[in-house]
Scaffold this motif. Structure first.
Motif, PDB file in Angstrom:
ATOM      1  N   GLY A   1       0.810  -1.208   0.000  1.00 27.45           N
ATOM      2  CA  GLY A   1       0.000   0.000   0.000  1.00 27.45           C
ATOM      3  C   GLY A   1       0.845   1.261   0.000  1.00 27.45           C
ATOM      4  N   HIS A   2       0.179   2.350  -0.399  1.00 23.47           N
ATOM      5  CA  HIS A   2       0.820   3.673  -0.412  1.00 23.47           C
ATOM      6  C   HIS A   2       0.498   4.388   0.896  1.00 23.47           C
ATOM      7  N   GLY A   3       1.520   4.761   1.642  1.00 26.10           N
ATOM      8  CA  GLY A   3       1.323   5.454   2.916  1.00 26.10           C
ATOM      9  C   GLY A   3       0.906   6.897   2.696  1.00 26.10           C
ATOM     10  N   VAL A   4      -0.183   7.290   3.346  1.00 25.32           N
ATOM     11  CA  VAL A   4      -0.709   8.656   3.213  1.00 25.32           C
ATOM     12  C   VAL A   4      -0.311   9.487   4.424  1.00 25.32           C
ATOM     13  N   VAL A   5       0.228  10.680   4.163  1.00 26.97           N
ATOM     14  CA  VAL A   5       0.438  11.655   5.236  1.00 26.97           C
ATOM     15  C   VAL A   5      -0.247  12.941   4.793  1.00 26.97           C
ATOM     16  N   THR A   6      -1.100  13.527   5.648  1.00 31.24           N
ATOM     17  CA  THR A   6      -1.744  14.791   5.252  1.00 31.24           C
ATOM     18  C   THR A   6      -1.268  15.985   6.074  1.00 31.24           C
ATOM     19  N   VAL A   7      -0.704  15.741   7.253  1.00 30.06           N
ATOM     20  CA  VAL A   7      -0.239  16.891   8.057  1.00 30.06           C
ATOM     21  C   VAL A   7       0.861  17.626   7.290  1.00 30.06           C
ATOM     22  N   GLY A   8       0.796  18.941   7.356  1.00 33.27           N
ATOM     23  CA  GLY A   8       1.813  19.752   6.708  1.00 33.27           C
ATOM     24  C   GLY A   8       1.580  19.923   5.204  1.00 33.27           C
ATOM     25  N   LYS A   9       0.463  19.384   4.689  1.00 33.78           N
ATOM     26  CA  LYS A   9       0.193  19.540   3.258  1.00 33.78           C
ATOM     27  C   LYS A   9      -1.030  20.438   3.064  1.00 33.78           C
ATOM     28  N   ASP A  10      -1.103  21.166   1.932  1.00 38.11           N
ATOM     29  CA  ASP A  10      -2.337  21.906   1.665  1.00 38.11           C
ATOM     30  C   ASP A  10      -3.414  20.899   1.256  1.00 38.11           C
ATOM     31  N   GLU A  11      -4.668  21.389   1.178  1.00 40.95           N
ATOM     32  CA  GLU A  11      -5.788  20.469   0.987  1.00 40.95           C
ATOM     33  C   GLU A  11      -5.673  19.658  -0.299  1.00 40.95           C
ATOM     34  N   ALA A  12      -5.249  20.315  -1.369  1.00 39.95           N
ATOM     35  CA  ALA A  12      -5.166  19.623  -2.662  1.00 39.95           C
ATOM     36  C   ALA A  12      -4.132  18.503  -2.600  1.00 39.95           C
TER      37      ALA A  12
END
Ligand SMILES: N[C@@H](CCSC[C@H]1O[C@@H](n2cnc3c(=O)[nH]cnc32)[C@H](O)[C@@H]1O)C(=O)O
Ligand SMILES: [Zn+2]
Length: 430
Positions: free
Chosen positions: A142-153
């Protein structure tokens, strides 16, 4: 049909008893046909197991394979600063070819240490899948998702990539399955988790996530949401029976019960938990409650190897310290964790040697000074055997290593390329 006979050794059976027997395998079907005295005598191809123990292929239920390139790059730090100061900046420089080379090195190490199946959370997953296919291993990727520190897009794009990988990469090979893999309960925001998990259910793939690894991660989550992390996980749609959580170190009684009730599994990573000083998972407590527990090395940068024989020794040792009880996480428990426990946590075939089961097995040489005498082979697997004692590795009916020679990868070339790429990577990162 052509057959493979693994002959003249002793065989570890699903109930962890040991008997003198051959194992007969259907090579094309990748299945065990028979286990018994002389069962392999007339096979088309033979693997000599004399003086050895035939064991289910070990299953590494949580790793980041390409992190082999960062082995020994940053040691002796806690999780947060290790990730932020060292690992993530280096990972930002990884190319697709780096990922392939690091994963090939991991595959080589896994085959040589008796691992036939693994779960991988990383990125550029189609390249990871190509390597798994060539190496002949089995995996849930699987592909690990990180959203902290990223803009919404950018955050949504990461979620989409993980879902897309989960949907498409499973078509690569019969030996490859996938999962949606948000990195952790704290590095992925709530709305992304909810939406991603719901979409994973529609795709009929499980979810794999780091959870309850450190106090530094658990405490702020409890503060923000007012519930324990696994109660929050349940609220956002996690903890279906096929989901598996890496670490599960800081879990309280409520959370142990929640795991037992829902059927979600925990992947214990004792070496990583010790090295990053994350804490001691209550493994015996989880086993007593009926929670499914698998075993993982985590990435090679926090371990620093991918040997499950080493890991199951760590599991047996640390489990006793955690429970303050020398009878906790006994040898058979640790061996089960690295085989059937991990295979079941990942919902992958394997983990048991019996007719009809996947032909994923290894031969561990017991003819060695450090394994003499053999009062109890299961004790040796748990406490005394090492990666280099693995003589043959078979996955899906195919011989991946014979007499310590890996047949599916060019070992020298793999090592040389990984070393070169690791050196360049670290130069770019600094
Ligand atoms: N798409 C993400 C990558 C996530 S892959 C999974 C991540 O888990 C990291 N990792 C490795 N070991 C651990 C651990 O013990 N706890 C948490 N994360 C880890 C690893 O370095 C990798 O960055 C991104 O753009 O950064
Ligand atoms: Zn991890």
């Amino acid at each position: 049909m052509t057959t493979l006979g693994i002959t003249d050794g002793r065989v570890l059976r699903p109930d962890l008893s040991v008997e003198e027997a051959d194992v007969l395998v259907d090579r094309e079907g990748g299945e065990v046909l028979d286990v018994g005295p002389d069962a392999g005598r007339d096979a088309d191809e033979r693997l000599d197991a004399s003086g050895g123990l035939v064991v289910p292929g070990l299953v590494n239920a949580h790793t980041h394979a390409a992190m082999t390139l960062l082995r020994g790059y940053a040691d002796d730090k806690p999780l947060e600063s290790w990730l932020r100061e060292d690992v993530w900046p280096a990972e930002a420089e990884l190319t697709l070819d780096d990922i392939a080379a690091g994963t090939r090195l991991a595959a080589l190490e896994m085959i040589r240490s008796g691992t036939t199946g693994f779960a991988d959370m990383y990125f550029h997953v189609p390249r990871v899948a190509e390597v798994v296919e060539t190496a002949g291993l089995r995996a849930r990727l699987g592909h690990g998702v990180v959203t902290v520190g990223k803009d919404e897009a950018a955050a949504w794009a990461d979620v989409e990539e993980s879902l897309d990988v989960a949907e498409t990469v499973r078509e690569t090979s019969d030996r490859i399955e996938t999962a949606f893999m948000p990195h952790s309960l704290t590095t992925v925001g709530e709305e992304y988790l909810r939406e991603g998990v719901a979409r994973a259910r529609d795709l009929d793939v499980p979810v794999h996530i780091h959870a309850n690894e450190t106090r530094g991660e658990v405490d702020p989550l409890v503060e923000e949401h007012g519930v324990r992390p696994l109660e929050y996980a349940r609220e956002v749609g996690l903890l279906e029976p096929e989901d598996f959580l890496a670490h599960g170190v800081h879990v309280d009684e409520t959370e142990v019960e929640l795991l037992a009730e829902t059927g979600a599994s925990v992947v214990h990573c004792p070496a990583s938990n010790m090295k990053l000083a994350s804490g001691m998972a209550p493994v015996q407590r989880l086993l007593d409650a009926g929670v499914g527990v698998g075993l993982g090395t985590d990435g090679a940068a926090s371990n620093n190897d991918l040997s499950l024989l080493g890991e199951l020794r760590d599991a047996a040792m640390l489990g006793k310290l955690a429970a303050d009880d020398a009878s906790a996480v006994a040898a058979p428990d640790a061996v089960r964790m690295a085989t059937a426990g991990s295979a079941d946590a990942l919902s992958l075939p394997g983990g048991r040697i019996a007719p009809g089961e996947a032909a994923d097995c290894i031969v561990v040489d017991l003819d060695a000074a450090h394994l003499t005498p053999v009062h109890d082979p299961v004790s040796h697997l748990a406490y005394a055997a090492a990666a280099s004692d693995v003589r043959h590795t078979v996955c899906d009916g195919r011989v991946l290593m014979r007499d310590r020679e890996v047949l599916t990868l060019d070992a020298d070339a793999v090592r040389a390329e990984a070393a070169d790429r690791a050196r360049d990577l670290v130069t770019r990162a600094n």
